[in-house]
Structure formats: C-alpha cells, structure tokens
Motif scaffolding. Sequence first.
Motif, short mmCIF file in Angstrom:
data_model
loop_
_atom_site.label_atom_id
_atom_site.label_comp_id
_atom_site.label_asym_id
_atom_site.label_seq_id
_atom_site.Cartn_x
_atom_site.Cartn_y
_atom_site.Cartn_z
N VAL A 132 -40.77 103.97 4.46
CA VAL A 132 -41.65 102.79 4.14
C VAL A 132 -41.94 102.27 2.78
CG1 VAL A 132 -43.79 101.92 5.15
CG2 VAL A 132 -42.82 104.09 6.30
N GLU A 145 -32.57 97.97 9.76
CA GLU A 145 -33.87 97.89 8.92
C GLU A 145 -34.35 96.42 9.14
OE1 GLU A 145 -32.36 97.83 4.40
OE2 GLU A 145 -31.08 98.99 5.90
N HIS A 146 -35.85 96.57 8.93
CA HIS A 146 -36.38 95.25 8.70
C HIS A 146 -37.78 95.30 8.20
CE1 HIS A 146 -38.55 91.68 10.45
NE2 HIS A 146 -37.33 91.30 10.67
N PRO A 147 -38.26 94.76 7.49
CA PRO A 147 -39.28 94.72 6.67
C PRO A 147 -40.73 94.59 7.51
CG PRO A 147 -38.59 92.76 6.04
CD PRO A 147 -37.63 93.20 7.06
N ASN A 148 -40.84 93.94 8.35
CA ASN A 148 -42.13 93.38 8.88
C ASN A 148 -41.96 93.30 10.54
OD1 ASN A 148 -44.47 92.34 9.74
ND2 ASN A 148 -44.44 90.53 8.52
N LEU A 149 -42.37 94.29 11.31
CA LEU A 149 -42.05 94.43 12.77
C LEU A 149 -43.52 94.23 13.41
CD1 LEU A 149 -39.26 96.92 12.76
CD2 LEU A 149 -39.12 94.76 13.49
N GLN A 202 -35.47 101.87 7.62
CA GLN A 202 -36.68 101.66 6.59
C GLN A 202 -37.44 100.52 6.84
OE1 GLN A 202 -37.13 99.56 3.99
NE2 GLN A 202 -35.15 98.36 3.90
N THR A 203 -38.75 100.32 6.64
CA THR A 203 -39.16 99.25 7.01
C THR A 203 -40.31 99.05 5.83
OG1 THR A 203 -40.62 97.92 8.51
CG2 THR A 203 -41.11 100.15 8.53
N LEU A 225 -34.05 103.17 13.02
CA LEU A 225 -34.53 102.33 12.03
C LEU A 225 -35.00 102.85 10.90
CD1 LEU A 225 -35.93 99.29 11.59
CD2 LEU A 225 -38.01 100.55 11.65
N HIS A 276 -29.60 94.88 7.93
CA HIS A 276 -30.84 94.33 7.63
C HIS A 276 -31.05 93.04 8.60
CE1 HIS A 276 -34.39 92.79 5.75
NE2 HIS A 276 -34.54 93.66 4.82
N VAL A 291 -45.15 103.09 12.48
CA VAL A 291 -43.74 103.31 12.12
C VAL A 291 -43.42 104.77 12.76
CG1 VAL A 291 -42.38 103.83 10.07
CG2 VAL A 291 -43.89 102.09 9.94
N CYS A 339 -39.01 105.97 12.11
CA CYS A 339 -38.51 105.56 11.02
C CYS A 339 -39.19 106.59 10.30
CB CYS A 339 -39.03 104.06 10.83
SG CYS A 339 -38.53 103.72 9.14
#
Length: 264
Positions: free
Chosen positions: A108, A39-43, A64-65, A62, A13, A100, A105
């Motif tokens: 979401v 994974e990363h929540p906010n790109l 999940q985001t 990737l 993460h 996405v 990916c």
Amino acid sequence: MKLGAFQDRLSGHCGFLFTELPLSERFAAAAKAGFRAVEHPNLFATPAREVAGWLERAGVPLVQTGFPAGDASKGEKGFAALPDKVAYYRSTIAPTLDYVEQLGCRMVHPMAGVRPPGVDHAKLWGTYLENLAFAADAAKARGMTVIVEPIGPGSIGNYVIDDPLVAVDAIRTIGRDNVKLLFDAFHCVCLGHDPAALIRAHAPLIAHVQIADDPGRHEPGTGTIAFDPIFAALDEVGYAGFVGCEYHPQAGTEAGLGWMRTAL
C-alpha cells in the motif's frame, strides 16, 4: 525489447489501462490480455467484497494500491507530508488496511502530497517521516509492506517526494524493514537518472517496479527510453516482483498491447 522472465510478470495498472471499460470489467480484460496481476490506486468507492469478486473471477492478484489521496480535481495528491492533515491521514490507515486485507493485497502506498505555499520543507519532511513510520507500524502487524513512490515534477508539480534518492533517504531514515521503494522507470528517466544504475544501487529496497515510455508516458517502444538495460538490471539483481504497466495508451489499450506480445 527483451522481457525475458518478466514476460509473465507484467501487472496491468487499471487506473491507466482499459479505461474504455467500467472498472468492474478491467481486471478480467487485463487478465485476458496477458497481464498476470493488476494494480489500482483507489478502489474505495466499491465495497471490498465486490472488488474481491472481480479479482477472483479474473484470476489475478492485486499487487499494490494506495491509501486515500484526496480529490485530484482539487490538486490533492495525498496527505502523508502535510502538517495540517495529520489527524485525517492517520484516521485512514486502519480502515484502508482493513479494506486492502480483504483483497489479498500486500503493498500500500501513502502519497506524500503537494507542498503547500509557505510551509517550511523541514516541517514537511518531519511530518512525512513520522506519518510513514505510523503507516509502516500499522501495516507490519498485518504482514504488509508500505511502498514509497517518488513522483517528479513532470507528472505532479511540487510533490514532496519528488526524486528516487529522496525516497531512498526517507526509507533508510525511518528504518522500518517493511517500507520499500516503488521504482518507476519513467519518473527516473525524466529526472535525469540512469534507471539501471539506480536499480543496481538500491536493489534491496525495491518492492515494485513500474514502466512507461517518454515522452508522453505511453507504451514501451513509443519513445526514447531503452528498456533492455532496465530489464537486464532487474534480472541481474534478482528482482522477483511484478512490473507494473502504468502508461497512457496512445490509441486505446488493446491497440497498444503489441509491445508485450512481441517482446521476447
């Protein structure tokens, strides 16, 4: 700690790990450290083609985001359950899925949000179900999965979807086959649940797993959570996804990676 087959299915993460580095370098650092996915929540601040290049050069997917969740410094933690944000929330769905999709990916997460003062729970719940279904229907047309992560009060106070059983209820209520559970063992334990038992009870709903130890949400092995039963349960139910490592390193990311290098 016995990771077994999950040794080669760990996802870094990069919102928590490798923060010593610029975002542009974190995916490659994760791959070099042995993570097979990220994974990363906010790109969204970076053009999708640029992020896609980082992933391609790192050689990792990737997994999940998230949909836009607002300004955390203002206490914003998503909008899916907030009645006064329905128009804004829905306006983000298609652009996010466009973005996405360019990254390859397939999962979401629309964060539910923090309960506003004076708003009836039934109103929040109804809004959440309608908005979750809206995102799911848009994602299904692209072959994507919408994931629900319950987040307990130890991490976010007054978060609307604050327990795994609440998340399961929401998923089953809307009845979309592309809405699944993001199962976070840390949140589960902090809420007093037995994570292995919940895995066995709700295995068909689990699309992604995350881990961290307690207290402190640090590396596995630094606290009190017994991870062997968790991995044994995942193996028993045939979980085939990645295990996201979403923890705060105690003393730098590299210094804290020993747990995954020594686990068998």
